[in-house]
Design a protein around this motif. Structure first.
Motif, PDB file in Angstrom:
ATOM      1  N   GLU A  97      19.699  24.223  85.960  1.00 30.26           N
ATOM      2  CA  GLU A  97      20.308  23.663  87.166  1.00 30.26           C
ATOM      3  C   GLU A  97      20.112  24.547  88.400  1.00 30.26           C
ATOM      4  O   GLU A  97      20.618  24.226  89.481  1.00 30.26           O
ATOM      5  CB  GLU A  97      21.803  23.431  86.909  1.00 30.26           C
ATOM      6  CG  GLU A  97      22.051  22.422  85.798  1.00 30.26           C
ATOM      7  CD  GLU A  97      23.525  22.120  85.571  1.00 30.26           C
ATOM      8  OE1 GLU A  97      24.386  22.708  86.279  1.00 30.26           O
ATOM      9  OE2 GLU A  97      23.821  21.296  84.683  1.00 30.26           O
ATOM     10  N   LEU A 108      21.404  27.365  89.288  1.00 28.90           N
ATOM     11  CA  LEU A 108      22.683  27.730  89.890  1.00 28.90           C
ATOM     12  C   LEU A 108      22.564  28.942  90.804  1.00 28.90           C
ATOM     13  O   LEU A 108      23.288  29.046  91.798  1.00 28.90           O
ATOM     14  CB  LEU A 108      23.731  27.984  88.806  1.00 28.90           C
ATOM     15  CG  LEU A 108      24.464  26.747  88.276  1.00 28.90           C
ATOM     16  CD1 LEU A 108      25.547  27.151  87.293  1.00 28.90           C
ATOM     17  CD2 LEU A 108      25.078  25.934  89.405  1.00 28.90           C
ATOM     18  N   HIS A 160      21.481  27.579  94.013  1.00 31.80           N
ATOM     19  CA  HIS A 160      22.622  26.887  94.623  1.00 31.80           C
ATOM     20  C   HIS A 160      23.557  27.891  95.289  1.00 31.80           C
ATOM     21  O   HIS A 160      24.052  27.642  96.405  1.00 31.80           O
ATOM     22  CB  HIS A 160      23.371  26.098  93.549  1.00 31.80           C
ATOM     23  CG  HIS A 160      24.610  25.418  94.035  1.00 31.80           C
ATOM     24  ND1 HIS A 160      24.595  24.258  94.781  1.00 31.80           N
ATOM     25  CD2 HIS A 160      25.923  25.749  93.881  1.00 31.80           C
ATOM     26  CE1 HIS A 160      25.830  23.898  95.068  1.00 31.80           C
ATOM     27  NE2 HIS A 160      26.663  24.790  94.526  1.00 31.80           N
ATOM     28  N   ASP A 211      22.270  29.210  98.575  1.00 31.07           N
ATOM     29  CA  ASP A 211      22.414  28.201  99.621  1.00 31.07           C
ATOM     30  C   ASP A 211      23.888  27.929  99.912  1.00 31.07           C
ATOM     31  O   ASP A 211      24.404  28.238 100.992  1.00 31.07           O
ATOM     32  CB  ASP A 211      21.703  26.916  99.189  1.00 31.07           C
ATOM     33  CG  ASP A 211      21.825  25.806 100.229  1.00 31.07           C
ATOM     34  OD1 ASP A 211      22.088  26.121 101.403  1.00 31.07           O
ATOM     35  OD2 ASP A 211      21.655  24.629  99.860  1.00 31.07           O
ATOM     36  N   MET A 212      24.598  27.362  98.948  1.00 28.27           N
ATOM     37  CA  MET A 212      25.993  26.978  99.159  1.00 28.27           C
ATOM     38  C   MET A 212      26.900  28.203  99.274  1.00 28.27           C
ATOM     39  O   MET A 212      27.923  28.167  99.978  1.00 28.27           O
ATOM     40  CB  MET A 212      26.459  26.071  98.017  1.00 28.27           C
ATOM     41  CG  MET A 212      27.685  25.240  98.352  1.00 28.27           C
ATOM     42  SD  MET A 212      27.450  24.167  99.802  1.00 28.27           S
ATOM     43  CE  MET A 212      26.103  23.105  99.242  1.00 28.27           C
ATOM     44  N   THR A 238      29.663  25.976  91.036  1.00 28.15           N
ATOM     45  CA  THR A 238      29.269  24.580  91.231  1.00 28.15           C
ATOM     46  C   THR A 238      29.944  23.934  92.442  1.00 28.15           C
ATOM     47  O   THR A 238      29.854  22.720  92.623  1.00 28.15           O
ATOM     48  CB  THR A 238      29.600  23.764  89.966  1.00 28.15           C
ATOM     49  OG1 THR A 238      30.975  23.984  89.615  1.00 28.15           O
ATOM     50  CG2 THR A 238      28.722  24.203  88.798  1.00 28.15           C
ATOM     51  N   THR A 274      30.751  22.310  95.903  1.00 24.14           N
ATOM     52  CA  THR A 274      29.981  21.566  96.892  1.00 24.14           C
ATOM     53  C   THR A 274      30.521  21.876  98.289  1.00 24.14           C
ATOM     54  O   THR A 274      31.562  22.535  98.444  1.00 24.14           O
ATOM     55  CB  THR A 274      30.089  20.053  96.657  1.00 24.14           C
ATOM     56  OG1 THR A 274      31.466  19.660  96.855  1.00 24.14           O
ATOM     57  CG2 THR A 274      29.651  19.686  95.244  1.00 24.14           C
TER      58      THR A 274
END
Length: 464
Positions: free
Chosen positions: A349, A351, A354, A357-358, A434, A436
């Motif tokens: 995934e 992560l 992610h 970025d996030m 995880t 958002t």
């Protein structure tokens, strides 16, 4: 009349209060307030026994990196239990997941850290590091090299040895620690550096302090320096640029082993499987890890050693002698299967991508809270952040400890559906990886409301 669920949860609350000794319990309030009973979870949310939902802003305890209630993780654990739930890894036995995970950790770890010793968590991983380091120098005939140096506000665990290495003074109150073996140097907290001192000057001062401590104790007596890449429970302290590289150089100069405690920072929290080299440019002699290794689904920790250390400790020290260190649950196959699956999920995934970025969005949004009157500092990186609350932003004077400002903010957050961690006058954030954008927006907005509500409380009670 309470319904059956409420009655059952009340019984659980009572059983917990009467019989369960919690870590880090405030006994001045526990017997009256008891615990929040958590009964369900999904991704980034947990639910209490009454069905109220909370966004988990602390990832359990820095650890639920892939999020809660992952079905494929449950399946991997169940499959391993059906195959072989346990076998001793003492001597010449192993299991498939223990071997597979060790190989994967060696692949992911920097440099030639290719050898893995398993325990049940971060405290044990650090205890193991000390015992192996002492054994290593004994094997080399350097039997006086025993002393450990760590840092004030560094956190390394709560077993006897790990708590002795821990430099959070509050955690030592009423307990004994090993004071002859362990020395502490100053915390490299840029926020608390003297007025007018540059970051470079501050960094060099702290590095010099390490060298001075080694020379004071005697290089022939100092075995290792323990350092978290970012200090976690001590307040999410990010050291000044170049600090880790320079402290590693000092350790190399005097033959002192460098232990990077990545119990919190490994497995994605900063956007890397390991942060030592990727984020801070160092390859230590030992990395300790736990927490995100299984995303908290099962207890597991690891002490990862360099080839140089392994080559020494893997030679028999006498005829018939054994490497007599280990635990019943070292390399537990179900925990290791969880570790293998956890890393598989993270890689599939992306992560870490992610988080890069996030996590940057998260970091940027949390830093918007700096405009609030009591927020003196917002620090950290990616999904590892801290808010430090003060009475005076100019002088950095703290709010009266009796106000319990961190707890007040955490209580206001919980009432609004968010869990954050109070640490004295600070609040720490370490959510599942995880999250958002929508989760982050809710978290930061709720924090802002809760800090504002806390300020109203403090004004009404004369604390500010």
């Amino acid at each position: 009349m309470p319904n059956k669920q409420t009655t059952d949860m009340q019984q659980v609350w009572q059983q917990d209060r009467d019989h369960y000794i919690h870590p880090w319990t405030d006994f001045s309030t526990f017997k009256e307030e008891g615990s929040l009973v958590l009964a369900d979870s999904d991704n980034v949310h947990v639910k209490d026994g009454e069905g109220r939902e909370y966004l988990d802003g602390i990832g359990g305890l820095w650890c639920v990196n892939i999020g809660y209630a992952r079905e494929e993780m449950a399946q991997a654990i169940a499959d391993q239990i059906r195959q072989i739930p346990y076998y001793s890894c003492f001597g010449h036995h192993t299991t498939v997941p223990a071997a597979q995970l060790a190989a994967k950790l060696a692949e992911l770890a920097p440099g030639n850290l290719n050898h893995v010793f398993y325990g049940c968590g971060g405290s044990v991983a650090n205890d193991t590091a000390v015992r192996i380091i002492h054994f290593y120098f004994n094997q080399l005939g350097k039997k006086s090299k025993k002393k450990i140096i760590s840092r004030i506000d560094g956190y390394h665990g709560s077993t006897y040895m790990a708590m002795s290495i821990t430099g959070v003074k509050f955690d030592h109150i009423g307990f004994d620690i090993e004071e002859q073996l362990v020395s502490h140097i100053s915390c490299p907290n840029p926020y608390r550096r003297p007025a007018g001192q540059s970051l470079e000057e501050f960094c060099n001062e702290k590095v010099q302090e390490l060298e001075d401590k080694i020379l004071e104790l005697g290089p022939d007596n100092v075995a290792a320096f323990f350092a978290e890449p970012i200090m976690g429970a001590g307040g999410v302290i990010v050291p000044p640029e170049g600090y880790h590289k320079k402290t590693l150089e000092v350790c190399r100069k005097y033959g002192v082993l460098y232990v990077s405690d990545e119990v919190v920072t490994a497995f994605g929290r900063l956007g890397h499987m390991f942060a030592s080299e990727a984020e801070f440019g160092i390859v230590p002699d030992i990395i300790t890890c736990a927490k995100g290794l299984t995303s908290g689904y099962l207890p597991l920790g690891a002490t990862i050693l360099s080839d140089e250390i392994y080559d020494v400790i893997s030679k028999p020290q006498a005829d018939g002698a054994l490497f007599t260190h280990g635990f019943t649950y070292s390399g537990h196959p179900v925990s290791c299967a969880a570790g293998v699956k956890n890393i598989e999920i993270m890689e599939r995934e992306n992560l870490c991508g992610h988080v890069k970025d996030m996590g940057q969005y998260f970091e940027d949004q949390v830093k918007t809270l700096i405009d609030l009157p009591i927020v003196g500092d917002v620090r950290g990186r990616k999904f590892m952040m801290c808010i430090e609350n003060v009475a005076n932003k100019e002088t950095k004077e703290l709010i009266n400890p009796d106000a319990k400002v961190g707890n007040r903010i955490a209580d206001h957050c919980q009432a609004r559906g968010l869990i954050v961690r109070p640490l004295a006058h600070m609040n720490v954030l370490s959510p599942p990886l995880t999250l958002t954008k929508e989760h982050i927006d809710f978290l930061v907005a709720t924090l802002r409301e809760s800090i504002e509500a806390t300020m109203e409380d403090l004004k009404a009670e004369g604390f500010i």
